[in-house]
Design an enzyme around this catalytic site. Structure first.
Site: not given
Length: 160
Positions: A79, A115-116, A130
């Site tokens: 969501h 999840m965040e 990176d």
């Protein structure tokens, strides 16, 4: 335990977004962690702030916060959540040649922010990779996991 503990699947086994409309809005918080292990000289560049691409941890912190904000775009059945706070803490671990990340996400809503927090920790660590891959392609991201969640019907959970 519910008849179907995998709530992202309906009775026919098809993917679904879990319905949260009937849930109460509560204060929710989640903390997640992970680490990136590297060569000692790579860690030294990060600590000294002399990496070719600039302030590695500063950029990774912003990327992690952005990752938390964009979780529902990355994870198909999540969501969209109105986050009220995201914080990212990095710890330099010289003996282990590692950087540890702890991400905390908070909201006042109907579904959790696990999840965040997990996405934030992952994106922060991926950003470090990176920014330093030109000098150390062998870096390893380890141990991304949920540490704690608070709020909602299931209450408070802490990793053992």
């Amino acid at each position: 335990m519910p008849a179907n503990p995998l709530t992202h699947f309906n009775a026919q086994g098809q993917a679904q977004m879990v319905g949260v409309g009937g849930k109460a809005e509560t204060e929710r918080q989640a903390r997640a962690t992970g680490s990136i292990v590297m060569r000692p000289e790579t860690l030294a560049l990060i600590v000294a702030g002399s990496a070719k691409k600039g302030d590695v941890l500063g950029v990774a912190r912003i990327a992690a916060i952005q990752g938390a904000k964009r979780t529902s775009e990355l994870i198909p059945l999540c969501h969209a959540i109105a986050l009220t706070r995201v914080s990212i803490d990095f710890e330099i671990d010289a003996p282990a040649n590692a950087v540890h990340c702890v991400a905390t996400a908070e909201c006042f809503g109907r579904t959790g922010v696990e999840m965040e927090a997990l996405c934030a920790a992952s994106i922060g660590l991926l950003t470090i990779y990176d920014m330093c891959k030109a000098i150390d392609r062998g870096m390893r991201i380890d141990g991304v996991r949920l540490l704690e969640k608070k709020g909602g019907k299931s209450g408070h959970w802490t990793a053992s």
